[in-house]
Structure formats: structure tokens, C-alpha cells
Design a protein around this motif. Structure first.
Motif, PDB file in Angstrom:
ATOM      1  N   MET A  37       0.982  -1.290   0.065  1.00 54.72           N
ATOM      2  CA  MET A  37      -0.030  -0.009  -0.175  1.00 54.72           C
ATOM      3  C   MET A  37       0.804   1.472  -0.084  1.00 54.72           C
ATOM      4  O   MET A  37       0.464   2.290   0.284  1.00 54.72           O
ATOM      5  CB  MET A  37      -0.879   0.140   1.368  1.00 54.72           C
ATOM      6  CG  MET A  37      -2.134   1.018   1.271  1.00 54.72           C
ATOM      7  SD  MET A  37      -3.108   0.478  -0.207  1.00 54.72           S
ATOM      8  CE  MET A  37      -3.903  -0.943   0.461  1.00 54.72           C
ATOM      9  N   ALA A  38       2.102   1.066  -0.274  1.00 51.44           N
ATOM     10  CA  ALA A  38       3.227   2.174  -0.348  1.00 51.44           C
ATOM     11  C   ALA A  38       2.519   3.660  -1.178  1.00 51.44           C
ATOM     12  O   ALA A  38       2.846   4.620  -1.001  1.00 51.44           O
ATOM     13  CB  ALA A  38       4.396   1.861  -0.642  1.00 51.44           C
ATOM     14  N   ASP A  39       2.248   3.011  -2.530  1.00 51.18           N
ATOM     15  CA  ASP A  39       1.657   4.084  -3.617  1.00 51.18           C
ATOM     16  C   ASP A  39       0.394   4.779  -2.651  1.00 51.18           C
ATOM     17  O   ASP A  39      -0.616   4.291  -2.395  1.00 51.18           O
ATOM     18  CB  ASP A  39       1.088   3.439  -4.634  1.00 51.18           C
ATOM     19  CG  ASP A  39       1.091   4.160  -5.764  1.00 51.18           C
ATOM     20  OD1 ASP A  39       0.565   5.325  -5.453  1.00 51.18           O
ATOM     21  OD2 ASP A  39       1.094   3.829  -7.011  1.00 51.18           O
ATOM     22  N   LYS A  40       0.415   6.132  -2.681  1.00 53.41           N
ATOM     23  CA  LYS A  40      -0.277   7.054  -1.947  1.00 53.41           C
ATOM     24  C   LYS A  40      -1.628   7.087  -2.832  1.00 53.41           C
ATOM     25  O   LYS A  40      -2.675   7.512  -2.324  1.00 53.41           O
ATOM     26  CB  LYS A  40       0.210   8.185  -1.798  1.00 53.41           C
ATOM     27  CG  LYS A  40       1.189   8.472  -0.682  1.00 53.41           C
ATOM     28  CD  LYS A  40       1.770   9.873  -0.370  1.00 53.41           C
ATOM     29  CE  LYS A  40       2.586   9.897   0.550  1.00 53.41           C
ATOM     30  NZ  LYS A  40       3.049  11.212   0.929  1.00 53.41           N
ATOM     31  N   ARG A  41      -1.594   6.331  -4.033  1.00 51.27           N
ATOM     32  CA  ARG A  41      -2.924   6.484  -4.967  1.00 51.27           C
ATOM     33  C   ARG A  41      -3.858   5.541  -4.097  1.00 51.27           C
ATOM     34  O   ARG A  41      -5.338   5.775  -4.634  1.00 51.27           O
ATOM     35  CB  ARG A  41      -2.587   6.158  -6.187  1.00 51.27           C
ATOM     36  CG  ARG A  41      -1.815   7.185  -7.006  1.00 51.27           C
ATOM     37  CD  ARG A  41      -1.619   6.558  -8.409  1.00 51.27           C
ATOM     38  NE  ARG A  41      -0.669   5.385  -8.495  1.00 51.27           N
ATOM     39  CZ  ARG A  41      -0.642   4.864  -9.434  1.00 51.27           C
ATOM     40  NH1 ARG A  41      -0.990   4.882 -10.748  1.00 51.27           N
ATOM     41  NH2 ARG A  41       0.162   3.390  -9.390  1.00 51.27           N
TER      42      ARG A  41
END
Length: 224
Positions: free
Chosen positions: A48-52
Motif C-alpha cells: 500500500m506504499a503508493d499513495k494513490r
């Protein structure tokens, strides 16, 4: 308990849909960039590292309160189970917030992450235990009229899940969760997580247990 209605169906389907999206989309995105992905060794916060994907977490947290759309408006129809139902609805809502948080707080913040992990594992046990109690009480009430066969089946299922969640909580391997495996690559000593990392798979297992328990709670609200 109540008859199946449109609000119940939509609330349940919305939760299942957003939970499926929460697990699948970030995971598939992560796998494109990391060939070594595995639910047994990769932490939820890593996928879930992608802030999108933050909007998915927000929608999931909100959807975790969806059973309130049933338990509050139809409070009187649940009779002696009314307060229990509303309390469980709030509990699962808070559980959804906890799950969303564990997806965002990484091991870089080691102490908060460990606290959250402990709460998550305990929450998984409490979720399954409370739903198991709810279903058995429901069955006890229906059994007086020789009804509730499906309720008993779901109660037993929730009991099995409760036992599994307890085993996860008391997994002795969690004591040394940060221990890495030693390997030799090109005559150099390398340390990595190996194929199985206890804390990572325990978090995923707990998240799944909470989701399944919530679905069983939805089923316990209707006539079975």
C-alpha cells in the motif's frame, strides 16, 4: 432478526467489494514491480506504499460501519439483540479503521507498528469470538422453535475461525518475528526474510479473519 432487504444486500455487497479491491489492486500493482511478493513474507503496508491507494483505505474504513445502516434504523426489530447488534456494528467499524492504519504504518516506526500489530491480532480474535457468541445466542433463541439450522452452521464456522485466530495470537514464532535468514550469494553473506515471515502473514491472516467475521455478522442479522 430481520428479513433480507435491499439495504442489507447493498451494505454487504459494498463491504465485500471494497475489501476485495483493497487486497487485489494494490497487491497486483506491487507484484508487477516485485517478483518476490508473497502473502507469507510481504507486509500489508508495503503493498500500500503508493499513495494513490489511500482512497481505497478511506472507502474501506467507511464501509466497515455499513452494518449501522441496518442495526440502527431497525433497532426495535432486533428485540433483545438490538444493543448487541449496534455495539458489534461500531466494533467492526473501529476494526476497519485499525486495518486501514496497519496498511499505512510501516516497520520504520517500529514501536507504533508493533502496538498496532498486537491490537490487530487481538481484534481478529475478539471479532470472531463476539460473532461466534452472537450466532450461538441467536441459535439458542431459534432452537426453541426447532429452527436455526443455518445459524448453527455459521456459529460453528465462526468458532473454528475463533480458534484459528487464537493460534495466530499465540504463535511462538512471533517472539522472534524480526529474525532474518542467512544466505550465501556469490560468496557473500546476505540476510533476508526468507520465504515465510511470521508477523507479515499474521497480519494478513488477522485482516482476513476480521473480514470473514464481519460477513458472518451480516448473515446473523437476517432470518436463516
Amino acid at each position: 432478526m430481520i428479513e433480507i432487504n435491499l439495504i442489507w444486500v447493498l451494505a454487504l455487497l459494498a463491504y465485500i467489494a471494497i475489501f476485495t479491491i483493497l487486497i487485489l489492486i494494490p497487491t497486483l500493482s506491487y507484484k508487477k514491480k516485485h517478483n518476490d511478493f508473497s502473502f507469507l513474507r510481504t507486509f500489508p503496508f508495503e503493498v500500500m506504499a503508493d499513495k494513490r491507494f489511500d482512497v481505497i483505505l478511506l472507502i474501506f474504513a467507511i464501509s466497515s460501519f455499513s452494518s449501522l445502516l441496518i442495526t440502527i434504523p431497525l433497532f426495535a426489530e432486533f428485540s433483545s439483540f438490538a444493543i448487541f447488534n449496534v455495539a458489534l456494528s461500531f466494533f467492526f467499524g473501529l476494526s476497519g479503521i485499525l486495518v486501514a492504519t496497519i496498511f499505512k504504518i510501516g516497520t520504520k516506526y517500529i514501536r507504533p507498528h508493533l502496538y498496532l500489530s498486537t491490537f490487530l491480532l487481538a481484534d481478529a480474535f475478539m471479532s470472531s469470538a463476539l460473532v461466534c457468541l452472537h450466532l450461538f445466542l441467536n441459535f439458542s433463541a431459534k432452537n426453541k422453535f426447532n429452527e436455526g439450522g443455518m445459524t448453527l452452521l455459521f456459529a460453528i464456522l465462526s468458532g473454528v475461525i475463533c480458534v484459528l485466530s487464537m493460534l495466530i495470537c499465540f504463535n511462538p514464532k512471533l517472539k522472534n518475528w524480526s529474525q532474518l535468514e542467512e544466505r550465501i550469494i556469490n560468496d557473500e553473506k546476505v540476510f533476508d526474510r526468507g520465504k515465510v515471515f511470521p508477523l507479515a502473514y499474521s497480519q494478513y491472516a488477522s485482516i482476513l479473519i476480521i473480514a470473514i467475521s464481519y460477513i458472518l455478522f451480516f448473515l446473523s442479522l437476517i432470518e436463516l
